[in-house]
Structure formats: C-alpha cells, structure tokens
Design a protein around this motif. Structure first.
Motif, PDB file in Angstrom:
ATOM      1  N   VAL A  55     -31.322 -33.701 -18.949  1.00 33.39           N
ATOM      2  CA  VAL A  55     -30.343 -32.753 -19.928  1.00 33.39           C
ATOM      3  C   VAL A  55     -29.813 -33.821 -20.906  1.00 33.39           C
ATOM      4  CG1 VAL A  55     -28.595 -31.426 -19.747  1.00 33.39           C
ATOM      5  CG2 VAL A  55     -30.267 -31.240 -17.976  1.00 33.39           C
ATOM      6  N   GLU A  56     -29.083 -34.991 -20.552  1.00 34.15           N
ATOM      7  CA  GLU A  56     -28.495 -35.650 -21.340  1.00 34.15           C
ATOM      8  C   GLU A  56     -29.197 -36.191 -22.675  1.00 34.15           C
ATOM      9  OE1 GLU A  56     -25.504 -36.696 -21.827  1.00 34.15           O
ATOM     10  OE2 GLU A  56     -24.468 -36.222 -20.084  1.00 34.15           O
ATOM     11  N   LEU A  57     -30.631 -36.426 -22.395  1.00 34.14           N
ATOM     12  CA  LEU A  57     -31.736 -36.646 -23.413  1.00 34.14           C
ATOM     13  C   LEU A  57     -31.687 -35.686 -24.241  1.00 34.14           C
ATOM     14  CD1 LEU A  57     -34.569 -38.449 -21.678  1.00 34.14           C
ATOM     15  CD2 LEU A  57     -33.106 -39.454 -23.463  1.00 34.14           C
ATOM     16  N   ALA A  58     -31.508 -34.208 -23.921  1.00 28.22           N
ATOM     17  CA  ALA A  58     -31.803 -33.151 -24.734  1.00 28.22           C
ATOM     18  C   ALA A  58     -30.678 -33.207 -25.331  1.00 28.22           C
ATOM     19  CB  ALA A  58     -32.067 -31.875 -23.817  1.00 28.22           C
ATOM     20  N   ILE A  59     -29.238 -33.341 -24.881  1.00 29.58           N
ATOM     21  CA  ILE A  59     -28.279 -33.335 -25.549  1.00 29.58           C
ATOM     22  C   ILE A  59     -28.025 -34.558 -27.040  1.00 29.58           C
ATOM     23  CG2 ILE A  59     -25.751 -33.475 -25.523  1.00 29.58           C
ATOM     24  CD1 ILE A  59     -25.940 -32.461 -22.911  1.00 29.58           C
ATOM     25  N   ILE A  60     -28.462 -35.749 -26.568  1.00 28.95           N
ATOM     26  CA  ILE A  60     -28.610 -36.644 -27.449  1.00 28.95           C
ATOM     27  C   ILE A  60     -29.750 -36.242 -28.667  1.00 28.95           C
ATOM     28  CG2 ILE A  60     -29.427 -39.134 -27.905  1.00 28.95           C
ATOM     29  CD1 ILE A  60     -28.369 -39.638 -24.834  1.00 28.95           C
ATOM     30  N   GLY A  61     -30.751 -35.850 -28.371  1.00 20.02           N
ATOM     31  CA  GLY A  61     -31.676 -35.413 -29.326  1.00 20.02           C
ATOM     32  C   GLY A  61     -31.200 -34.431 -30.370  1.00 20.02           C
ATOM     33  N   SER A  62     -30.529 -33.414 -29.694  1.00 15.77           N
ATOM     34  CA  SER A  62     -29.855 -32.205 -30.495  1.00 15.77           C
ATOM     35  C   SER A  62     -28.899 -32.980 -31.341  1.00 15.77           C
ATOM     36  CB  SER A  62     -29.415 -31.096 -29.552  1.00 15.77           C
ATOM     37  OG  SER A  62     -28.730 -30.315 -30.366  1.00 15.77           O
ATOM     38  N   ASP A  63     -28.122 -33.817 -30.822  1.00  9.62           N
ATOM     39  CA  ASP A  63     -26.762 -34.287 -31.404  1.00  9.62           C
ATOM     40  C   ASP A  63     -27.337 -35.173 -32.640  1.00  9.62           C
ATOM     41  OD1 ASP A  63     -24.125 -34.136 -31.538  1.00  9.62           O
ATOM     42  OD2 ASP A  63     -23.851 -35.966 -30.443  1.00  9.62           O
ATOM     43  N   MET A  64     -28.412 -35.819 -32.460  1.00  6.95           N
ATOM     44  CA  MET A  64     -28.821 -36.830 -33.541  1.00  6.95           C
ATOM     45  C   MET A  64     -29.238 -35.994 -34.711  1.00  6.95           C
ATOM     46  SD  MET A  64     -30.796 -39.575 -31.600  1.00  6.95           S
ATOM     47  CE  MET A  64     -31.507 -40.438 -33.345  1.00  6.95           C
ATOM     48  N   GLN A  65     -30.080 -34.767 -34.181  1.00 12.65           N
ATOM     49  CA  GLN A  65     -30.407 -33.805 -35.515  1.00 12.65           C
ATOM     50  C   GLN A  65     -29.308 -33.197 -36.228  1.00 12.65           C
ATOM     51  OE1 GLN A  65     -32.911 -31.166 -33.001  1.00 12.65           O
ATOM     52  NE2 GLN A  65     -34.507 -31.629 -34.387  1.00 12.65           N
ATOM     53  N   GLU A  66     -28.152 -32.892 -35.350  1.00 17.86           N
ATOM     54  CA  GLU A  66     -27.112 -32.395 -36.096  1.00 17.86           C
ATOM     55  C   GLU A  66     -26.413 -33.315 -37.107  1.00 17.86           C
ATOM     56  OE1 GLU A  66     -25.160 -31.475 -32.459  1.00 17.86           O
ATOM     57  OE2 GLU A  66     -26.749 -29.407 -32.234  1.00 17.86           O
ATOM     58  N   VAL A  67     -26.107 -34.524 -36.459  1.00 17.86           N
ATOM     59  CA  VAL A  67     -25.429 -35.504 -37.279  1.00 17.86           C
ATOM     60  C   VAL A  67     -26.130 -36.245 -38.568  1.00 17.86           C
ATOM     61  CG1 VAL A  67     -24.500 -37.978 -37.056  1.00 17.86           C
ATOM     62  CG2 VAL A  67     -24.140 -36.279 -35.222  1.00 17.86           C
TER      63      VAL A  67
ATOM     64  N   LEU B  96     -38.999 -34.045 -27.990  1.00 16.01           N
ATOM     65  CA  LEU B  96     -37.951 -34.225 -26.911  1.00 16.01           C
ATOM     66  C   LEU B  96     -37.351 -33.393 -26.341  1.00 16.01           C
ATOM     67  CD1 LEU B  96     -36.691 -36.780 -25.340  1.00 16.01           C
ATOM     68  CD2 LEU B  96     -34.941 -36.758 -27.106  1.00 16.01           C
ATOM     69  N   GLN B  97     -36.666 -32.398 -27.110  1.00 18.26           N
ATOM     70  CA  GLN B  97     -35.936 -31.257 -26.649  1.00 18.26           C
ATOM     71  C   GLN B  97     -36.748 -30.108 -25.871  1.00 18.26           C
ATOM     72  OE1 GLN B  97     -32.461 -30.008 -28.891  1.00 18.26           O
ATOM     73  NE2 GLN B  97     -33.738 -30.991 -30.557  1.00 18.26           N
ATOM     74  N   SER B  98     -38.143 -29.962 -26.441  1.00 21.36           N
ATOM     75  CA  SER B  98     -39.009 -29.271 -25.733  1.00 21.36           C
ATOM     76  C   SER B  98     -39.233 -29.630 -24.406  1.00 21.36           C
ATOM     77  CB  SER B  98     -40.379 -29.038 -26.604  1.00 21.36           C
ATOM     78  OG  SER B  98     -40.029 -28.414 -27.898  1.00 21.36           O
ATOM     79  N   MET B  99     -39.340 -30.770 -24.172  1.00 22.62           N
ATOM     80  CA  MET B  99     -39.721 -31.443 -23.012  1.00 22.62           C
ATOM     81  C   MET B  99     -38.794 -31.478 -22.225  1.00 22.62           C
ATOM     82  SD  MET B  99     -41.949 -34.945 -23.833  1.00 22.62           S
ATOM     83  CE  MET B  99     -42.222 -35.406 -21.929  1.00 22.62           C
ATOM     84  N   GLN B 100     -37.422 -31.155 -22.468  1.00 25.21           N
ATOM     85  CA  GLN B 100     -36.287 -31.002 -21.553  1.00 25.21           C
ATOM     86  C   GLN B 100     -35.873 -29.577 -21.281  1.00 25.21           C
ATOM     87  OE1 GLN B 100     -35.722 -34.201 -20.514  1.00 25.21           O
ATOM     88  NE2 GLN B 100     -36.834 -34.644 -22.301  1.00 25.21           N
ATOM     89  N   LEU B 101     -36.782 -28.682 -21.676  1.00 29.64           N
ATOM     90  CA  LEU B 101     -36.484 -27.346 -21.558  1.00 29.64           C
ATOM     91  C   LEU B 101     -36.905 -26.784 -19.894  1.00 29.64           C
ATOM     92  CD1 LEU B 101     -35.554 -25.017 -23.269  1.00 29.64           C
ATOM     93  CD2 LEU B 101     -37.629 -24.308 -23.915  1.00 29.64           C
ATOM     94  N   PRO B 102     -37.712 -27.168 -19.386  1.00 29.50           N
ATOM     95  CA  PRO B 102     -37.811 -26.736 -18.023  1.00 29.50           C
ATOM     96  C   PRO B 102     -36.696 -27.099 -17.113  1.00 29.50           C
ATOM     97  CG  PRO B 102     -39.977 -27.770 -18.821  1.00 29.50           C
ATOM     98  CD  PRO B 102     -38.952 -28.114 -19.891  1.00 29.50           C
ATOM     99  N   PHE B 103     -36.033 -28.293 -17.614  1.00 36.20           N
ATOM    100  CA  PHE B 103     -34.830 -28.385 -16.566  1.00 36.20           C
ATOM    101  C   PHE B 103     -33.682 -27.900 -16.805  1.00 36.20           C
ATOM    102  CE2 PHE B 103     -37.352 -32.720 -17.971  1.00 36.20           C
ATOM    103  CZ  PHE B 103     -37.946 -32.683 -16.604  1.00 36.20           C
ATOM    104  N   ALA B 104     -33.779 -26.926 -17.625  1.00 38.39           N
ATOM    105  CA  ALA B 104     -32.701 -25.865 -17.617  1.00 38.39           C
ATOM    106  C   ALA B 104     -33.041 -24.435 -17.374  1.00 38.39           C
ATOM    107  CB  ALA B 104     -32.065 -25.714 -19.205  1.00 38.39           C
ATOM    108  N   LEU B 105     -34.212 -23.870 -17.616  1.00 33.22           N
ATOM    109  CA  LEU B 105     -34.698 -22.664 -17.411  1.00 33.22           C
ATOM    110  C   LEU B 105     -35.224 -22.740 -15.957  1.00 33.22           C
ATOM    111  CD1 LEU B 105     -37.301 -21.770 -20.301  1.00 33.22           C
ATOM    112  CD2 LEU B 105     -34.818 -21.953 -20.186  1.00 33.22           C
ATOM    113  N   ILE B 106     -35.923 -23.555 -15.272  1.00 33.22           N
ATOM    114  CA  ILE B 106     -36.062 -23.456 -13.958  1.00 33.22           C
ATOM    115  C   ILE B 106     -35.046 -23.451 -13.177  1.00 33.22           C
ATOM    116  CG2 ILE B 106     -37.203 -24.437 -12.037  1.00 33.22           C
ATOM    117  CD1 ILE B 106     -39.240 -25.720 -14.012  1.00 33.22           C
TER     118      ILE B 106
END
Length: 533
Positions: free
Chosen positions: A133-145, A418-428
């Motif tokens: 989940v932290e990887l997903a947040i970092i990836g999203s944060d990088m896009q935003e910044v 990267l964020q797509s790969m982390q998606l199961p770790f929230a949905l499941i």
C-alpha cells in the motif's frame, strides 16, 4: 402507551452494532468530531443531515482528479476520440461501489481499513500488505508532485525547472495541510472551473459525447485503444483511496451502539459520495471531450505546423512525421496553446496545478492513516505529516533532476502500472472484512454483494494484470522479463493468500484447513494519551 412491538423496535435500534462501541482506536485526527443534527425521525431525507455528513466523500473524490487521471483522460481523447467515455463511466460507478464498502466498514466498526488489517492478519502478511500500500501511495504522490511541477513550468514559460517546481509543491502542500479546509475547497473549485472553461472554449459535439458515454462500443478500435481503456480503469480505481475513505468517515459523531444511526450514516455517506464522484466524473469527461474534439486523428506534422503558425516556442516537441499525435500533461498544455491561444495553455496549467495540489493532500492523508493503522503508531500529527510527506520527496526529486520535463510519459506509465499492481491489496481486504458477520454484524455483505463484489474485484484485477503484462512485454528486454517473472511469482502467491482468506470470509468454509483461519470480533485498543499535535 408503548406496545410490545414498539419496545422490541426500540431495543433493536439501541442494540450494539459491534463489540464495545464506545471505545475506538485513538487517532491524531478527529479529536473533535462533527455533530449530527437531530431531525424528525419520520423524515426519509434531511438536507441538514446531508450537509453534516458532507466532506469525506468530496475529499476522497479529489483523488479521482489527480494528474495521473487527467493524463489518462487526455490520452484517451486523443487516441480514441469519444469512444471510451463509457469505460470512464463504468469505472467511476465501480469506484463508487468500492467506496461504499470502504465507508461502510469505517462507520460500522469505528476503524479504518488499515486498522482492521492490523487486527486480523498475521504479522508477516500484514507487513507485506503495508509495504504494498505504501508503494501505491508513493507512486500516486510522485505523479501528483510531478504534475504540479509541470504546471509551474508551463505557467512560468519554462523559467521554473522541474526540480524547483517539486520543491515549491512540497512546501505549499505543508501550508495547505495546516490550512486544509480553505485550501482543499478552493483548489477543487479552481479545477472544476478550469475544466468547464476548456470545455466551453472547444465546444465538443454534444451528441458524440452522449453517444460515447452511453453506447458501450468502440468501432474500429485496436490494441492502442484497448490498452487505453485498461489504463482508464487503472487510473480511476486507486488502492489508497479505499483506505482513505474508510478513515475519513470517522470524523462524524455517530453512536455506533444505535443501529438506526449507523444505517442513517451509511445512507448519507453514500449520497454524498455519489454527488462528489459525479462532479469528478464531469471534470474527467470535460478533459476527454476537449482532446477528442480538438486532437483526435491529428498527426505530429499537423500539430507542429499549427504551433509554428501560432509562434509557439514549443513547436520542436512534434517531429515532422505523419504518426498519430501522442500527448501527456506537458504536451497537452502546449497543444492547447497552439490551437486555442496562450489563454488556453494557462487555464490548463492552472487546472493541473489545482488538481495536483489537492490530490497531494489526499495522498498525504492516506499515508498517515495507513501508517497509523498498520503500525499502530501514536505520533504527533506534525511528525507523521513530516515523515509521510518526506517518503516521496527523494524519488520525485531524482526524477525531476535527471528527467526532462518534455519526456515524462514513460515515467507516468510506469507509475500507473505500479498502482495497478497494488490494487488487489485494497480490494480483496475490503471485500473480506465487509463480508464478516463477526465484524459487521447486521451490516455484513449479503449474498448478492458477496457474489457481485467478488466478480467485480476479479474483473478489475484481471484488467489491471493485463495492463501490467502489456507494459512489461513492450519493454522488449530479456533480463527484465526474467526479473518480472520472479516478482510475478511472489506477487501472485501473496494475492492467492489474500484470496484464500477472502473466500473463507465469503462462506467457503471447506477451504479453512484445520480451522487455521479465524476472524473474531474486532478488539479495539484502549484509549492512550494523545501526543502534542
């Protein structure tokens, strides 16, 4: 005089929803919860109560408008025209249903998803889940910044380099976080106005917009359009947003021991989320429609000639060939300036800046809730803001220093993967825990929600896995293939572990070998002294 039925009904309404509803995990947020006004209990709907519940859904919906989403929208319009608007609509509806589960978990249990994971998963899987989940947040944060930094670069006509824009974004995000109510609302207003102005200026064909939105068909589409459709789903449905929404709903003063109040809170949160996501959907539609109307089918040569005629200093971005135009956030602003004048470029840059600023705040909030929940941290609010904000600074600065602002599309594609790969770790996990009667009591998912939710999550995960496979094969590198195969084995093994737990929670008890999986009622931590915030 009360009848026996009235007494039974009153007893049902006041029966506890979960174990010990008066105790909730202590958080450095929500020290003062928003009170809910008392209206006539016979009223089916109250605007006063809806207003009291308004906030979490709108803050959550900001993540649907981050620069990664905007880039996916403009690429969709430029590559497929209006033909994929229905994919955007379906993805937003799926996102709404998943956000409903997240809000429901937070309201019923008084805990957000990270806290529930902390209490129900063994130590090693819990740590792995937190890292994903932290990887997903970092990836999203990088896009935003990076999106904000690009906006600063466009607004300054190249005078502010990418790395300087990153530093400015990091600083002003801290400012907005400490003035969060003002900053959050204003930047959302700016983003909405920017999208409307561009839409009115370009004036897309309304019939084609409606046709693309409600006719689920893509005539003449090929691999590029299919990949773009998959990218839309991956950009819209983000893992950290599920964790965020389940935490934000804790900000309202709800008596979880009263079944009627919990049911009412679920209703108003769903209405508020529907309104918020509808507005974010409109803005995404505006972006798709603008680029579909103006740039669908255009070639690099056509755009380059137009930029030369307009006197744009960026005409060298477009090679003199007949290949289909490829745009990203930076090139998108340049193209708008070439075709519709400098005002269009600046409106676009302001909109990207607003979207990036607001979504960086949601990313920071998500990081704090996830860290607090998974690690059971009891830090001060400032210390946690500083840490979670700093996690993404180093990789983002490295990208900003060593990458040209004109060539960031590849990095954005990688971060989407990267964020797509982390998606199961929230949905499941969200389907697992909202299906547990021991945790949710009368608010656990019914049979239809379990089946449809399971199929929905399988579909979304399959789409995102396809997106990842296409991306990896496009790299055309044997060493990367081998490395990806090793990572894929570990990745799929962990997903199968989570799915095993999920299927047991859904009622497939035959998979619980030796009775090793148990989901007891949530044990809420005792209140601890609050650190200085």
């Amino acid at each position: 005089m009360k009848t026996e039925q009235d007494e039974d009904a009153a007893q049902e309404e006041s029966s506890p929803v979960s174990a010990d509803p008066q105790q909730e995990p202590v958080s450095t947020y929500f020290e003062e919860k928003v009170p809910i006004p008392e209206d006539d209990v016979t009223k089916l709907f109250s605007f006063r109560k809806l207003w009291a519940f308004t906030g979490p859904g709108f803050l959550m919906s900001i993540a649907y408008l981050d620069p990664g989403n905007i880039e996916s929208d403009l690429q969709s319009g430029a590559i497929a025209g209006f033909k994929l608007l229905w994919v955007l609509l379906v993805a937003t509806i799926i996102g709404l249903l998943l956000q409903r589960l997240a809000a429901r978990l937070g309201v019923v249990t008084g805990m957000h998803l990270a806290e529930v994971c902390n209490r129900h998963y063994p130590t090693v899987p819990r740590i792995i889940l937190w890292l994903m989940v932290e990887l997903a947040i970092i990836g999203s944060d990088m896009q935003e910044v990076i999106g904000c930094a690009i906006a600063f670069n466009l607004l300054s006509v190249g005078r502010i380099p990418l790395w300087a824009g990153v530093l400015i974004t990091i600083f002003d995000t801290f400012v907005f976080l400490f003035l969060d109510k003002y900053g959050r609302q204003r930047v959302c207003d700016v983003s909405l106005c920017s999208g409307c102005l561009q839409y009115v200026r370009v004036a897309p064909d309304q019939v084609e917009v409606l046709k693309g939105m409600f006719v689920p068909y893509c005539s003449g589409c090929g691999a590029a359009q299919l990949e773009q459709a998959v990218g839309i789903v991956g950009a819209v449905i983000m893992p950290h947003n599920i964790y965020l929404h389940s935490a934000l709903v804790k900000s309202r003063d709800i008596n979880r021991g009263n079944k009627k109040e919990v049911k009412e809170a679920n209703k108003y949160y769903f209405i508020e989320s529907s309104i918020a996501l509808f507005i974010s959907f409109l803005i995404n539609v505006f972006v798709v429609a603008v680029f579909a109307e103006a740039f669908y089918g255009k070639t690099n040569m056509e755009v380059g000639q137009k930029c030369n005629e307009s006197g744009s200093p960026h005409s060298d971005l477009f090679p003199a060939n007949n290949q289909t135009l490829e745009v990203d956030i930076y090139k998108g602003g340049v193209v708008l300036g070439c075709f519709f004048g400098p005002a269009a470029l600046y409106i676009w840059a302001v909109g990207i800046l607003a979207a990036g600023q607001s979504s960086t705040m949601t990313g920071t909030y998500s990081g704090q809730f996830v860290m607090e929940g998974f690690l059971n941290l009891r830090w001060s609010r400032f210390a946690r803001v500083l840490l979670t904000r700093s996690i993404a600074i180093l990789p983002t600065l490295l990208v900003a220093v060593f990458e040209d602002v004109q060539h960031l599309t590849g990095m954005n594609d990688f971060l989407n993967v990267l964020q797509s790969m982390q998606l199961p770790f929230a949905l499941i996990p969200i389907l697992t825990f909202t299906s547990l009667t021991s945790l949710m009591n009368d608010f656990a998912n019914g049979l239809m929600w379990k089946i449809s939710g399971g199929l929905l999550i399988l579909g979304v995960c399959a789409i995102n896995i396809y997106f990842v496979v296409v991306y990896v094969f496009a790299l055309n590198n044997t060493i990367l293939y081998v490395f990806s195969a090793i990572l894929s084995f570990a990745y799929l093994s962990f997903i199968l572990y989570l799915m095993w737990h999920c299927l047991i929670a859904l009622g497939v008890s035959c998979l619980d070998f030796r009775g090793s999986v148990r989901y007891p009622p949530a044990v809420l931590v005792d209140e601890q002294p609050e650190l200085d915030s």
